[in-house]
Design an enzyme around this catalytic site. Structure first.
Site, PDB file in Angstrom:
ATOM      1  N   SER A 196       0.837  -1.201   0.000  1.00  0.00           N
ATOM      2  CA  SER A 196       0.000   0.000   0.000  1.00  0.00           C
ATOM      3  C   SER A 196       0.878   1.260   0.000  1.00  0.00           C
ATOM      4  O   SER A 196       1.669   1.441  -0.924  1.00  0.00           O
ATOM      5  CB  SER A 196      -0.958  -0.048   1.202  1.00  0.00           C
ATOM      6  OG  SER A 196      -1.975   0.895   1.083  1.00  0.00           O
ATOM      7  N   ASP A 342      -9.846  -5.674  -3.904  1.00  0.00           N
ATOM      8  CA  ASP A 342      -9.272  -4.542  -3.162  1.00  0.00           C
ATOM      9  C   ASP A 342     -10.162  -3.305  -3.334  1.00  0.00           C
ATOM     10  O   ASP A 342     -10.416  -2.854  -4.448  1.00  0.00           O
ATOM     11  CB  ASP A 342      -7.854  -4.265  -3.692  1.00  0.00           C
ATOM     12  CG  ASP A 342      -7.087  -3.277  -2.819  1.00  0.00           C
ATOM     13  OD1 ASP A 342      -7.649  -2.210  -2.500  1.00  0.00           O
ATOM     14  OD2 ASP A 342      -5.930  -3.559  -2.478  1.00  0.00           O
ATOM     15  N   HIS A 374      -8.393  -5.101   0.684  1.00  0.00           N
ATOM     16  CA  HIS A 374      -7.103  -4.421   0.865  1.00  0.00           C
ATOM     17  C   HIS A 374      -6.412  -4.810   2.184  1.00  0.00           C
ATOM     18  O   HIS A 374      -5.239  -5.136   2.196  1.00  0.00           O
ATOM     19  CB  HIS A 374      -7.329  -2.909   0.811  1.00  0.00           C
ATOM     20  CG  HIS A 374      -6.063  -2.100   0.733  1.00  0.00           C
ATOM     21  ND1 HIS A 374      -5.278  -2.063  -0.391  1.00  0.00           N
ATOM     22  CD2 HIS A 374      -5.445  -1.311   1.646  1.00  0.00           C
ATOM     23  CE1 HIS A 374      -4.234  -1.266  -0.183  1.00  0.00           C
ATOM     24  NE2 HIS A 374      -4.312  -0.802   1.049  1.00  0.00           N
TER      25      HIS A 374
END
Ligand code: NAG
Ligand code: NAG
Ligand code: NAG
Ligand code: NAG
Length: 430
Positions: A196, A342, A374
């Site tokens: 991320s 996600d 996610h």
């Protein structure tokens, strides 16, 4: 000496003072640890601009109790080094270098672990937060006998999502770590890992490596929850639990551009529930307080809503810093892992990323996970990333993986709701 301009003389003086702790024996460990905004150690010596990118400006053993709370660790150093910001101007950053208790692979394995700290609050930088909140990923890596480097890649202004800055700062942290002389060999193998927000720093480092740090050899990178299109991410997280991401992602890339930043601020509402005070609170929130924005539509803070991102000055600055694949092609093998569902960073953006790089000769193993979203993949990807990184760092990668071209496959791995015990499952903390 007399012919040297003053600035160089000053920088030499400052530089020799800064490194004297290292040359004159091990620096002592300051017992009291101050947040970066209050700690004078977090300032660049006069004349640092004339140092080469990656030059060590100061080094100390990390203050406080960090060695004791971080398992498998013998020493922890903070290194302040010269780097280059998103406007290609000299700046500095701090990295934390962990020395394993029992080094393996002849002191020649360095994992650079880019933590998704996702914030514009400089006091939430990893060099400070890791002093009280250890990362299980770091402890595990140290247990394998690897050295671990964790840069505060957002730099002194906490320029979250400023890809150019973050890439440079990550590369220069590697230069500094490899030159630190704390046991790690200069010719160590290097692997990057980031999920991320951590994928942003890691991936931009790979894009800039060939042009900015051609002497560095990066043996591989594991990238999860890739933020290939940050504009899309800002849109996707609205009204959800991860809405805080949009606040930092709108502010961070503008922080080094005062005019663009002022333009953004000038568009904030001054009254009502979604006003300037609430938006700017992001400068002071810690990872644990991000729920402040949960469920909000962040565009509601702006007089003209989402149109704020179409302002030409704001738009141009964001465009330069938030799309992957436009600054260079990664020359290292990549393991990319992503949850198909996600909800913060779209699978299509990762697909497109892989497609573009594969066309340009990259070597990628891309796993699209049918399980989870996610935050699930943040945890579900860890075992696979560790195995892959292990092969990169022990040199067995060519025996175990295909070294040319791309493999793209769907997998079904892990559980929904799995959380990394050290994070509460939320990228943005450790
Ligand atoms: C860390 O642990 C060692 C050994 O148990 C102890 O001597 C030392 O005081 C501890 N350091 C801090 C800062 O608590
Ligand atoms: C040290 O690393 C090993 C192997 O990764 C791990 O199992 C162990 O829990 C770590 N030690 C600590 C104190 O966390
Ligand atoms: C980023 O995503 C947006 C959708 O939110 C799309 O309109 C735009 O074309 C994408 N940009 C790039 C460079 O992929
Ligand atoms: C700004 O927003 C905060 C948080 O919602 C609120 O407490 C405050 O009263 C608002 N200020 C104004 C002037 O409306």
């Amino acid at each position: 000496m007399a012919i040297l301009p003053n600035v160089i003389v000053w920088s030499l003086v400052a530089f020799s003072r800064a490194v004297v702790g290292l040359r004159g024996g091990p620096p002592h460990i300051p017992s009291k640890s101050l947040p970066p905004s209050q700690d004078p150690w977090y300032t660049a010596p006069v004349g640092f601009e004339s140092q080469a990118p990656g030059a060590i400006l100061r080094i100390r053993q990390s203050p406080g109790n960090i060695v004791n709370i971080t398992g498998n660790c013998s020493k922890v150093y903070n290194i302040l080094y010269r780097t280059t910001d998103s406007r290609y101007r000299p700046t500095w950053a701090v990295t934390t270098l962990f020395v394993p208790e029992k080094p393996k692979l002849s002191n020649k394995a360095l994992l650079s672990y880019q933590i998704p700290y996702n914030t514009v609050n400089v006091d939430a930088s990893p060099s400070f937060s890791l002093q009280t909140e250890p990362s299980s990923d770091i402890v595990e890596a140290l247990g394998r006998g690897w050295y671990v480097n964790t840069p505060d890649f957002e730099g002194p202004l906490a320029a979250n999502v400023a890809g150019i800055q973050e890439g440079h700062a990550t590369l220069d942290s590697l230069r500094a770590a490899l030159a630190a002389g704390v046991g790690l060999r200069r010719d160590a193998r290097v692997a990057l890992w980031g999920y991320s927000g951590g994928s942003i720093a890691s991936e931009w480092a790979l894009e800039f490596q060939e042009q900015y740090a051609p002497e560095l050899k990066i043996s591989g990178a594991a990238l999860g929850g890739l933020v290939a299109n940050n504009t899309h991410c800002i849109d996707m997280v609205q009204n959800g639990p991860l809405a805080y991401i949009a606040v930092g992602a709108m502010m961070g890339p503008l922080i080094q551009h005062p005019k663009a930043f002022q333009r953004l601020i000038s568009q904030l509402k001054t009254s009502g529930p979604y006003n300037k005070t609430g938006f700017l609170a992001a400068f002071h929130l810690n990872g644990g307080e991000f729920d402040y924005y949960a469920g909000q539509n962040i565009y509601d803070y702006f007089v003209n809503g989402a149109a704020v991102l179409h302002d030409p000055l704001i738009r141009q600055t964001l465009l330069e810093n938030q799309f992957m694949t436009y600054h260079g092609v990664p020359r290292s093998p990549l393991f990319i892992y992503k949850a198909i569902a996600d909800e913060a960073t779209a699978i299509e953006d990762s697909d497109y990323y892989v497609e573009r790089n594969c066309m340009l000769g990259a070597n990628i193993l891309y796993e699209r996970n049918t399980v989870g979203g996610h935050l699930d993949e943040y945890a579900n990807g860890v075992p696979r990333a560790r195995v892959w990184l292990g092969s990169v760092l022990d040199g067995s990668y060519p025996d175990k993986y295909q070294t040319r071209g791309c493999i793209i496959k769907d997998v079904a791995i892990g559980a929904i709701g799995a959380t990394d015990p050290s994070t509460g499952g939320r990228p943005g903390q450790k």
